[in-house]
Design an enzyme around this catalytic site. Sequence first.
Site, PDB file in Angstrom:
ATOM      1  CE  LYS A 127      -2.308   3.271   2.523  1.00 53.46           C
ATOM      2  NZ  LYS A 127      -2.035   4.174   1.479  1.00 53.46           N
ATOM      3  N   GLY A 186       6.394   5.554   8.567  1.00 45.39           N
ATOM      4  CA  GLY A 186       5.514   6.724   8.622  1.00 45.39           C
ATOM      5  C   GLY A 186       5.547   7.346   9.996  1.00 45.39           C
ATOM      6  CB  SER A 187       3.104   9.485  11.695  1.00 43.91           C
ATOM      7  OG  SER A 187       1.948   8.681  11.605  1.00 43.91           O
ATOM      8  CB  VAL A 236      -0.052   5.866  11.415  1.00 40.01           C
ATOM      9  CG1 VAL A 236      -0.474   4.661  10.580  1.00 40.01           C
ATOM     10  CG2 VAL A 236      -0.994   7.035  11.155  1.00 40.01           C
ATOM     11  N   GLY A 237       2.025   4.271  13.292  1.00 34.12           N
ATOM     12  CA  GLY A 237       2.805   3.054  13.572  1.00 34.12           C
ATOM     13  C   GLY A 237       2.384   2.404  14.882  1.00 34.12           C
ATOM     14  CD  GLU A 272      12.491   4.428   9.369  1.00 29.09           C
ATOM     15  OE1 GLU A 272      12.564   5.278  10.285  1.00 29.09           O
ATOM     16  OE2 GLU A 272      12.557   4.701   8.179  1.00 29.09           O
ATOM     17  CB  CYS A 324      12.749   9.007   8.910  1.00 27.90           C
ATOM     18  SG  CYS A 324      13.627   7.877   7.872  1.00 27.90           S
ATOM     19  CD  GLN A 353       4.655  16.686   5.745  1.00 30.20           C
ATOM     20  OE1 GLN A 353       4.086  16.169   6.713  1.00 30.20           O
ATOM     21  NE2 GLN A 353       5.906  17.096   5.812  1.00 30.20           N
ATOM     22  CD  GLU A 380       9.318  13.180  12.324  1.00 29.76           C
ATOM     23  OE1 GLU A 380       8.231  12.592  12.461  1.00 29.76           O
ATOM     24  OE2 GLU A 380      10.324  12.663  11.833  1.00 29.76           O
TER      25      GLU A 380
HETATM   26  P1  NAP Z   1       1.253   8.379   8.068  1.00 27.71           P
HETATM   27  O1  NAP Z   1      -0.180   8.738   8.181  1.00 27.71           O
HETATM   28  O2  NAP Z   1       1.887   7.662   9.184  1.00 27.71           O
HETATM   29  O3  NAP Z   1       1.411   7.570   6.691  1.00 27.71           O
HETATM   30  C1  NAP Z   1       2.339   6.538   6.442  1.00 27.71           C
HETATM   31  C2  NAP Z   1       1.668   5.398   5.709  1.00 27.71           C
HETATM   32  O4  NAP Z   1       0.697   4.804   6.559  1.00 27.71           O
HETATM   33  C3  NAP Z   1       0.894   5.845   4.462  1.00 27.71           C
HETATM   34  O5  NAP Z   1       0.940   4.828   3.501  1.00 27.71           O
HETATM   35  C4  NAP Z   1      -0.503   6.006   5.006  1.00 27.71           C
HETATM   36  O6  NAP Z   1      -1.507   5.948   4.026  1.00 27.71           O
HETATM   37  C5  NAP Z   1      -0.580   4.817   5.920  1.00 27.71           C
HETATM   38  N1  NAP Z   1      -1.637   4.918   6.915  1.00 27.71           N
HETATM   39  C6  NAP Z   1      -2.249   6.032   7.391  1.00 27.71           C
HETATM   40  N2  NAP Z   1      -3.184   5.699   8.298  1.00 27.71           N
HETATM   41  C7  NAP Z   1      -3.172   4.353   8.403  1.00 27.71           C
HETATM   42  C8  NAP Z   1      -3.903   3.411   9.170  1.00 27.71           C
HETATM   43  N3  NAP Z   1      -4.827   3.795  10.043  1.00 27.71           N
HETATM   44  N4  NAP Z   1      -3.631   2.102   9.004  1.00 27.71           N
HETATM   45  C9  NAP Z   1      -2.679   1.688   8.154  1.00 27.71           C
HETATM   46  N5  NAP Z   1      -1.963   2.530   7.397  1.00 27.71           N
HETATM   47  C10 NAP Z   1      -2.195   3.847   7.519  1.00 27.71           C
HETATM   48  O7  NAP Z   1       2.115   9.673   7.799  1.00 27.71           O
HETATM   49  P2  NAP Z   1       1.637  10.990   7.000  1.00 27.71           P
HETATM   50  O8  NAP Z   1       0.260  11.372   7.463  1.00 27.71           O
HETATM   51  O9  NAP Z   1       1.860  10.744   5.577  1.00 27.71           O
HETATM   52  O10 NAP Z   1       2.684  12.034   7.534  1.00 27.71           O
HETATM   53  C11 NAP Z   1       2.500  12.600   8.818  1.00 27.71           C
HETATM   54  C12 NAP Z   1       3.815  12.709   9.540  1.00 27.71           C
HETATM   55  O11 NAP Z   1       4.402  11.421   9.693  1.00 27.71           O
HETATM   56  C13 NAP Z   1       4.902  13.492   8.828  1.00 27.71           C
HETATM   57  O12 NAP Z   1       4.729  14.853   8.938  1.00 27.71           O
HETATM   58  C14 NAP Z   1       6.108  12.971   9.533  1.00 27.71           C
HETATM   59  O13 NAP Z   1       6.243  13.587  10.781  1.00 27.71           O
HETATM   60  C15 NAP Z   1       5.793  11.505   9.722  1.00 27.71           C
HETATM   61  N6  NAP Z   1       6.394  10.675   8.641  1.00 27.71           N
HETATM   62  C16 NAP Z   1       7.558  10.034   8.918  1.00 27.71           C
HETATM   63  C17 NAP Z   1       8.151   9.278   7.928  1.00 27.71           C
HETATM   64  C18 NAP Z   1       9.426   8.553   8.198  1.00 27.71           C
HETATM   65  O14 NAP Z   1      10.237   8.418   7.297  1.00 27.71           O
HETATM   66  N7  NAP Z   1       9.636   8.035   9.390  1.00 27.71           N
HETATM   67  C19 NAP Z   1       7.586   9.150   6.676  1.00 27.71           C
HETATM   68  C20 NAP Z   1       6.370   9.802   6.412  1.00 27.71           C
HETATM   69  C21 NAP Z   1       5.796  10.566   7.424  1.00 27.71           C
HETATM   70  P3  NAP Z   1      -2.134   7.338   3.482  1.00 27.71           P
HETATM   71  O15 NAP Z   1      -0.996   8.080   2.895  1.00 27.71           O
HETATM   72  O16 NAP Z   1      -3.118   6.863   2.478  1.00 27.71           O
HETATM   73  O17 NAP Z   1      -2.748   8.036   4.649  1.00 27.71           O
HETATM   74 MG    MG Z   2      -1.449  10.370   8.037  1.00 30.54          MG
END
Ligand code: NAP
Ligand code: MG
Length: 484
Positions: free
Chosen positions: A175, A228-229, A232-233, A250, A284, A331, A385
Site C-alpha cells: 500500500k 511513517g508517523s 499511525v505506527g 520505522e 526520517c 505537510q 518532529e
Molecule cells: P502516516 O499517516 O503515518 O502515513 C504513512 C503510511 O501509513 C501511508 O501509507 C498512510 O496511508 C498509511 N496509513 C495512514 N493511516 C493508516 C492506518 N490507520 N492504518 C494503516 N496505514 C495507515 O504519515 P503521513 O500522514 O503521511 O505524515 C504525517 C507525519 O508522519 C509526517 O509529517 C512525519 O512527521 C511523519 N512521517 C515520517 C516518515 C518517516 O520516514 N519516518 C515518513 C512519512 C511521514 P495514506 O498516505 O493513504 O494516509
Molecule cells: Mg497520516
Amino acid sequence: MSSANHNFINGAWVASRAGRTYEQKNPADLTTVTGLWQKSTADDVNLAVEAAAEAFASWSGLSVYQRAGHLKKALALMETHRDRIAAVLTAENGKTLRESQAEIASAIKEMDFQIAEGVRMGGSVMPSEQDGVFAYQVRRPLGTVAVIAPWNFPFNVPCRKVTPALMAGNTCVLKPAGLTPGVGAEFVRVYEEAGLPAGVLNFVTGSGSEIGDTLVSHPKVKAISFTGSTEVGTAIHQKAAAALTRTQLEMGGKNPIVVLADADLAAAADSAVLAAYACAGQWCTSTSRALVEKSVLSEFLDLLLSRVGRIVVGKGTDPRTTMGPVCGESQLRNILAGIEKGKAEGARLLVGGGRVGEGDLGRGCFVEPTVFADVRPEMFLAQEEIFGPVLSVMAVDDFDEAVRVANGVRFGLASSIYTRDLRKAMTFAEKTDVGLTHVNMPTAFKEPQLSFGGVKLSGQGTPEAGRSGIEFFTEHKVVYVKYR
Ligand code: NAP
Ligand code: MG
C-alpha cells in the site's frame, strides 16, 4: 486527463470494485493533477491479500536462485527506467530530480544487497546431545506480508522492504502512501515487466485511514512492515498484536547534530545544512536540532546562515533548484503551524519562517528554509518532529549537557557528533540513544549493508536493511533427524 490508474492484483491492473477515485496533485503546483487513482475499499484489500496468499505456495516453492532471477530482472529494469521513475517521483513528491535520481540509485544498491543476502540465507547445524541425531535449523518465509509505505521515500522504502520479503519466499501486498501512488505503481511495473508470477506482489492504492485496518487485521497477513508517523505506527502495532502479527515500524525522529568547540565547524555546518534541508527536511533521518557548545555558537551560526542563504527554493524539475516543495497541503499546513508554535514559545527566528508565495511558486507547497536559535530543551521545537525545512539551534555548556539534551526526547532514530576528540566521540557513540549514530558525518548517512531502524518511539521490531533486513520476514524451524 487520462483515465484512472488501477490497482495491481493477481497480475492484472484492475479498478476498485467500489469505482471511486481520487486525484494526486503536484506539490510544486497544486493546480496540476498528476493522475487519478483508485480510492480502494476493504473489498479490494481482501482480494489482494487472497491473491497473495494463493501465490504463496508456488513462490515459496521456487528455489532461492529462481526467486533471485526474477528480482535481478526487476533490478535491471529499474536502471533502464530510472529517468521515467525519477520524473514521477519529482512530480508526486516534489523533491528535485537530482534527489529523485539519488533515491532510485540508493534503492538499486539496497536491492542488490538484499538479493544477495536472500541467496546467502542459510541455516545452522548444531551438535545433538543424542547419539545418531542430526539437528539443524532453517529459516522459512511467513506467508503473505503487508508493506505500508511513506511518501518521503516512496520508491526506496518499498524496495528496501519488498526485496527481502520476496527473497525469503513471502508474497506481498503493497500500500503506497496516498500522496505517491504513481511512484508505487512504477515500482510494481518493473516487477510486472520482469515477469514476476501473478499474485506475488500486489498493489492497492487509497487512504490508509480507510483501508489500513483491513490490511493490518487480515488473518492471512503474517507481518507488517511500516514507515511513517509514530502515531499511525503505534496504532498498527496495537491492532496487529490482537492476532500476534509481527510488525516492523520505522517512524519519526528528532535527530540532533552535536557540535563541540574543537570541531571542524565548516564541516559541521555543511552537514547540518545537508541533512536539515535535503528533500525539504522530510527525511526520517533529517537533522532537526543542532546542539552547539556556547563558545563556538556565534561562529557556527555565521557558517550555518551563509550556507542556508545559498539554498535555492524552487520546482524540483528546475536544475537550479536545491530545495523543492514539501509534499502536499497537509505537510505545508503542519510545518507552518510548527513554525508558528516556535515563534510563539519565544525561540529566535534567524531566517525563513514562512511560505514562499511569490509568482509561480505561490501555487505550490514551498516553505522557506528556516533556522531558529535560542531553542530550549523543553520547547516544542526541541521535542516534536516537524518534518520540514526547520532547524532548531540550541546552545549547550559542554559535552555532558549535549548528551543529556540529545537524549532528552521521545525519539531515537539518528544522531551525529562533530569533534576531533576521540574520547568524546566514542563516549557519544556509546551514550546516544538512537538506532544509528555518526561521528563527523551527517545524521542521514546510511549504507545498505548495515541495519536501519530506530529505538524509543522511532522504531520497533527487527530493523530493516543490512543483515537484519531478511530476518524480519522469516521464522525459524528446527529439525531433529534420528538416523541410527
Ligand atoms: P502516516 O499517516 O503515518 O502515513 C504513512 C503510511 O501509513 C501511508 O501509507 C498512510 O496511508 C498509511 N496509513 C495512514 N493511516 C493508516 C492506518 N490507520 N492504518 C494503516 N496505514 C495507515 O504519515 P503521513 O500522514 O503521511 O505524515 C504525517 C507525519 O508522519 C509526517 O509529517 C512525519 O512527521 C511523519 N512521517 C515520517 C516518515 C518517516 O520516514 N519516518 C515518513 C512519512 C511521514 P495514506 O498516505 O493513504 O494516509
Ligand atoms: Mg497520516
